[in-house]
Write a protein that holds these residues in place. Structure first.
Motif, short mmCIF file in Angstrom:
data_model
loop_
_atom_site.label_atom_id
_atom_site.label_comp_id
_atom_site.label_asym_id
_atom_site.label_seq_id
_atom_site.Cartn_x
_atom_site.Cartn_y
_atom_site.Cartn_z
N GLU A 1 4.17 -8.16 -1.23
CA GLU A 1 4.29 -7.34 -0.01
C GLU A 1 3.30 -7.83 1.04
OE1 GLU A 1 2.62 -3.50 -0.13
OE2 GLU A 1 3.90 -2.70 1.46
N PHE A 2 2.07 -8.06 0.60
CA PHE A 2 1.03 -8.51 1.52
C PHE A 2 1.38 -9.88 2.11
CE2 PHE A 2 -2.92 -10.81 2.38
CZ PHE A 2 -3.49 -9.95 3.30
N GLY A 3 1.82 -10.78 1.24
CA GLY A 3 2.12 -12.14 1.68
C GLY A 3 3.22 -12.19 2.73
N ILE A 4 4.32 -11.51 2.44
CA ILE A 4 5.47 -11.57 3.36
C ILE A 4 5.11 -10.92 4.69
CG2 ILE A 4 7.87 -10.90 3.69
CD1 ILE A 4 8.09 -10.95 0.57
N LYS A 5 4.41 -9.80 4.62
CA LYS A 5 4.03 -9.13 5.87
C LYS A 5 2.99 -9.94 6.63
CE LYS A 5 5.38 -4.47 4.70
NZ LYS A 5 4.94 -3.17 4.19
N TYR A 6 2.14 -10.64 5.91
CA TYR A 6 1.13 -11.47 6.56
C TYR A 6 1.80 -12.57 7.38
CZ TYR A 6 -2.86 -14.59 7.12
OH TYR A 6 -3.83 -15.39 7.66
N LEU B 1 8.45 -16.53 1.81
CA LEU B 1 8.51 -15.36 0.94
C LEU B 1 7.55 -15.49 -0.24
CD1 LEU B 1 12.38 -14.79 0.99
CD2 LEU B 1 10.66 -13.34 2.02
N TYR B 2 6.43 -16.18 0.00
CA TYR B 2 5.45 -16.36 -1.06
C TYR B 2 4.44 -15.22 -1.09
CZ TYR B 2 6.86 -21.18 -2.10
OH TYR B 2 7.54 -22.28 -2.50
N PRO B 3 3.84 -15.00 -2.25
CA PRO B 3 2.76 -14.01 -2.30
C PRO B 3 1.48 -14.62 -1.75
CG PRO B 3 3.01 -15.04 -4.44
CD PRO B 3 4.10 -15.61 -3.57
N ILE B 4 0.60 -13.79 -1.23
CA ILE B 4 -0.72 -14.26 -0.78
C ILE B 4 -1.76 -13.37 -1.44
CG2 ILE B 4 -2.27 -14.43 1.22
CD1 ILE B 4 0.13 -15.28 2.89
N HIS B 5 -2.83 -13.96 -1.93
CA HIS B 5 -3.87 -13.21 -2.64
C HIS B 5 -4.57 -12.26 -1.68
CE1 HIS B 5 -7.80 -12.80 -4.85
NE2 HIS B 5 -6.93 -12.55 -5.80
N LYS B 6 -4.22 -10.98 -1.84
CA LYS B 6 -4.64 -9.96 -0.88
C LYS B 6 -6.17 -9.84 -0.81
CE LYS B 6 -3.61 -5.15 0.10
NZ LYS B 6 -2.98 -3.94 -0.39
N ALA B 7 -6.80 -9.77 -2.00
CA ALA B 7 -8.24 -9.49 -2.04
C ALA B 7 -9.04 -10.53 -1.26
CB ALA B 7 -8.71 -9.43 -3.48
#
Lengths: 579, 324
Positions: free
Chosen positions: A108-113, A178-184
């Protein structure tokens, strides 16, 4: 035993044991040459997003070695009956390169980022724009990211709602948008999270070092779920230097070669064996830019220009047999292509006699009275022999004059959108990024085809509006700008030819069709219309020219699978094996 | 002396202001923009950007956060003032092309590399160029002189990127002892330094020859001979010392050019220096980096000239006397 003797014994023991260790485990390193990329931030559309795709990151879906779609970070998925809601189950053993658990929140974070208009400005959004409200959010029309159709049900369940049924959405899940991104890490470090040392990734590799303009180093990610199947320990990407010299010195294992090096390779028995040639989805295209001249409204003239180019000869001599003539926009690697349709092949086949006859019928016998054609090229294209070959074909077969204007890249980037007094052309490559019939017929391509069918005076009007809009946007008056855009759309949608509009309606139908066979047929018909009428992209009419085969040199001790659709990069570093 | 330096520093600041103003005007009047180039040359599949006509407009119209400083909606004077403020407060913001790095970071990382390479190249050039020039001057009109002069002519006429290919062939293919590319190992310094030192060797040897010949014709040399001085005493004690003075003047600009003007050599050998960043900045219309580069080049050049003048002050007593 004297002290000296003891020391010598000790030293030789150390040397011996270390050399044995060396034999027991030699690190497997694959070095390749690529000259692009300037940030590892996924929201920037630059070359490194493909390195992400090849090994740093992994999406919900991925390609296997044979280019078949398989589950990546998704363990399983379900699609709602109307084809708009996708529910993904994330695999429980998914880990980030720092050992953290990967959850649906990271997706969710990655795509929105990537969609967030405050972040990098990618010009490529892939399937992310199929998501409900994603486009509106990316274009600042809505400011609340919660309206975007991405919902986290629990740590391992992600629900994505699309704005309509898009059967190719799963395919686009392999793409970097559409990749994930490490939110922390991003929340803690901001943009610095994308630098070597800080970057946390979820693919088979992690980034351990990066020196801009020099090289980057990837190492195996021990937390990757399939880590034991990843054979190569280290990937080194060289970003500069003379690739060919480096290859000859065995400093790199894989390089991209161009036509200039082919004669040298042909003469070298070893290198000749190491040359790998494979088809790719790029076609070289000549674009007719914006200018007003009645000759270029005449289908006979346009056909004559096409038929006067001996593509077979150019492929054979200029590209030393490593390219294939193309008569269609979309190569036969993409489903729904009409590249091998006999009608398409026949229409623009090389035939100088007919070409001269058509030109004479149009009022330019032997090229007399025909205006001089200008080619605008940028320094990156200056070494490509293609334009010179086209120039000589036209001059020889039609008796018309062609001038090549080489421009500085920034000046070129502005000039190709402007109005010209004399007939002007440019050339570029068009690539299809994933093997789905929808990929070459997205709305932008269809709009391009519509614009390409316009009459010259309409194109001039369109471009004048465009220039006016550029000025308006400088003042920040977005209302006026969208008014102009509306006028432009009117021109494109109302004044284009009936065939072009038929293509549009076929694509619109296909987008609503879920039956795969029907959908494929609709896209095929649309492709055929485009190929027979040669509608270009933007406000140009285009000539499809050549389908270059990517030529790569691969050192014989590596087995590198290539992704045919991605302009010739390896599918994934994880699949590279030593022979 | 202190007053002189302070005055000169004042001039440097004034000149930099004028320079940056001219540079700003020029950079802003050049057609093309970073975003436009990103869209057009955005790597693989340039035309497959997946955007419709109206979508491309949106992208052209809206800047990212980092570009707001330089966007078309900001008045030009404001952009310039922001830039100057950034220079003074050492906060020039991120580069367009390298968005995770600020301009200061880029300079901090690349300047030492470029500086080291340039100084090494100049050192080599001095140690080879001066003896060559001296030998040529002492054996004037002999075959040694002709040979040296011819060599000087050749090495100063060949550009360093051709030299780069030459040294690669020499030390990586014919005598395969050095890698053609890479960074981090002392070995990696050898080829780029070598490729860059050829030009300066030529000019230093040439200067040295002319200036020593000139000195040898002076009256005080005749006096020294007349006083019964030995050859060593006359040439190395009197003539050499004075003929080195003009050489100092060319070393300053030479170093500053080597620090910044090594784009090809850097690209060829994989040297992470300033040159490549700066040439790419211009090609991609990275305004903040282009501006910073102009100011830095100006600064290096002016500081080098100042250093040269200070050294001159100590080397040549006549200057000291005329100042008093």
């Amino acid at each position: 035993m004297s002290l000296r003797r003891a020391l010598i014994v000790c030293l030789s023991l150390i040397i011996l044991s270390s050399s044995f260790l060396g034999i027991a485990y030699a690190e497997k390193v694959f070095r390749w040459h690529g000259s692009w990329g300037n940030t590892w931030d996924l929201s920037f559309h630059n070359g490194f997003i493909w390195v992400h795709m090849m090994g740093l990151s992994e999406g919900l879906m991925k390609w296997d070695k044979d280019m078949k779609l398989t589950n990546g970070m998704a363990e399983s998925y379900t699609i709602s009956k109307d084809g708009t809601v996708y529910t993904f189950k994330i695999r429980k053993d998914a880990r980030w390169s720092n050992g953290d658990k990967l959850t649906a929140y990271d997706f969710e974070f990655g795509i929105k980022y990537i969609l967030d208009p405050k972040n990098g400005k990618g010009s490529f959004f892939g399937g992310a724009w199929y998501i409900k409200n994603a486009k509106a959010y990316a274009q600042s029309e809505i400011s609340d990211p919660n309206q975007v159709g991405i919902k986290v049900i629990d740590d391992y369940t992600l629900q994505i709602t699309l704005d309509g049924p898009h059967p190719d959405f799963l395919t686009t899940c392999t793409l970097p948008t559409l990749y994930p991104i490490h939110k922390a890490s991003v929340e803690k470090l901001g943009k610095k999270a994308f630098e070597a040392g800080n970057l946390v990734t979820n693919g088979p590799y992690k980034l351990v070092a990066y020196t801009p303009n020099v090289e980057y180093v990837l190492e195996k990610n021990p937390y990757y779920y399939d880590a034991d199947k990843v054979e190569i320990d280290k990937i080194v990407g060289k970003l500069g230097g003379d690739a060919f010299l480096m290859y000859r010195r065995n400093e790199v294992d894989l390089i991209n070669v161009g036509p200039a090096q082919l004669p040298v390779i042909e003469k070298d028995p070893v290198m000749k064996k190491e040359l790998v040639i494979f088809p790719q989805s790029t076609v070289s295209v000549i674009y007719i830019l914006a200018f007003d001249h009645p000759a270029f409204d005449d289908i006979r003239v346009l056909t004559a220009l096409q038929k006067a180019i001996d593509k077979e000869r150019i492929c054979k001599f200029v590209y030393r047999g490593l390219a294939k003539p193309a008569y269609s926009w979309v190569t036969d690697l993409i489903p729904g292509s009409t590249a091998n349709d006999p009608e398409v092949l026949e229409k623009f086949r090389y035939d100088p006699e007919t070409a001269r006859k058509l030109l004479a019928e149009a009022g330019y016998p032997g090229g007399k009275g025909f205006p001089t054609i200008h080619f605008l090229i940028n320094p990156n294209q200056a070494t490509d022999p293609l334009i010179l070959a086209v120039k000589s074909e036209w001059e020889k077969n039609l008796g018309i004059k062609v001038i090549i204007d080489s421009l500085e890249v920034g000046v070129w980037s502005v000039k190709i959108w402007q109005l010209h007094d004399e007939p002007t052309m440019s050339f570029s490559g068009a690539s299809i990024l994933y093997p789905d019939p929808a990929a070459p017929l997205t709305l932008n391509y269809v709009e391009g085809a519509l614009a390409g069918s316009l009459k010259r005076k309409d194109i001039v009007e369109y471009v004048k509006l465009e220039l006016q809009k550029t000025e308006v946007l400088k003042t920040g008056n977005t209302e006026k700008a969208s008014e102009i855009t509306k006028k432009q759309r009117d021109i494109i949608y109302r004044r284009s030819t009936p065939e072009a509009r038929k293509m549009l309606s076929l694509v619109q139908q296909a987008q609503k069709t879920t039956d795969p066979n029907k959908r494929l047929e609709l896209y095929r018909q649309a492709n055929k219309i485009r190929d027979l009428n040669m509608y270009g992209y933007g406000w140009t009419r285009s000539f499809v020219l050549l389908q270059p085969m990517a030529a790569r040199l691969v050192r014989s001790n590596f087995d590198v699978p290539f992704n045919r659709y991605l302009v010739g990069f390896p599918v994934s570093f994880a699949y590279i094996k030593t022979k | 002396m202190a007053l002189y330096i302070v005055k000169r520093l004042g001039w440097i600041i004034f000149n930099l202001l004028i320079l940056s103003l001219i540079a700003f005007a020029l950079i802003k009047s050049v057609p093309g923009s970073f975003l436009e180039l990103q869209i057009l040359l955005g790597q693989a599949g340039t035309t497959a950007t997946g955007l419709t006509v109206s979508e491309i407009d949106k992208i052209r119209g809206v800047e990212t956060e980092m570009m707001k400083r330089w966007g078309p909606t900001v008045p030009l004077w404001e952009q310039y003032v922001t830039f100057i403020k950034g220079v003074v407060t050492l906060n020039m913001g991120p580069s367009f092309r390298w968005p995770t790095q600020t301009i200061e970071e880029i300079i901090r990382k690349t300047f030492p590399v470029s500086f080291t390479i340039a100084v090494l190249a100049i050192t080599i050039a001095v140690f080879i160029g001066i003896p060559l020039g001296v030998i040529a001057a002492l054996k004037q009109n002999s075959w040694i002189d002709y040979l040296v002069s011819a060599l000087v002519m050749i090495v100063s006429a060949i550009p360093n990127y051709v030299m780069a290919v030459f040294v690669i062939f020499l030390f990586s293919f014919w005598i395969p002892i050095l890698p053609t590319y890479g960074w981090g190992h002392p070995k990696n310094y050898i080829l780029p330094v070598l490729a860059m030192s050829f030009g300066p060797i030529g000019s230093i040897a040439g200067y040295m020859r002319t200036s020593l010949l000139d000195a040898l014709k002076q009256d005080y040399i005749r006096t020294a001979w007349a006083k019964g001085g030995t050859e060593r005493y006359v040439i190395f004690g009197h003539a050499m010392k004075n003929s080195l003075i003009p050489l100092v003047t060319i070393l300053g600009p030479m170093i500053s050019h080597l620090i910044l003007g090594t784009v090809f050599v850097e690209g060829m050998f994989g040297v992470p220096g300033m040159g490549q960043y700066f040439s790419q900045a211009a090609n991609s219309r990275d305004y903040p980096l282009m501006m910073a580069q102009t100011v830095i080049f100006g600064l290096i050049l002016m500081v080098m000239n100042l250093i040269v003048d200070i050294i001159y002050f100590f080397l040549d007593p006549r200057i000291r006397i005329s100042r008093r």
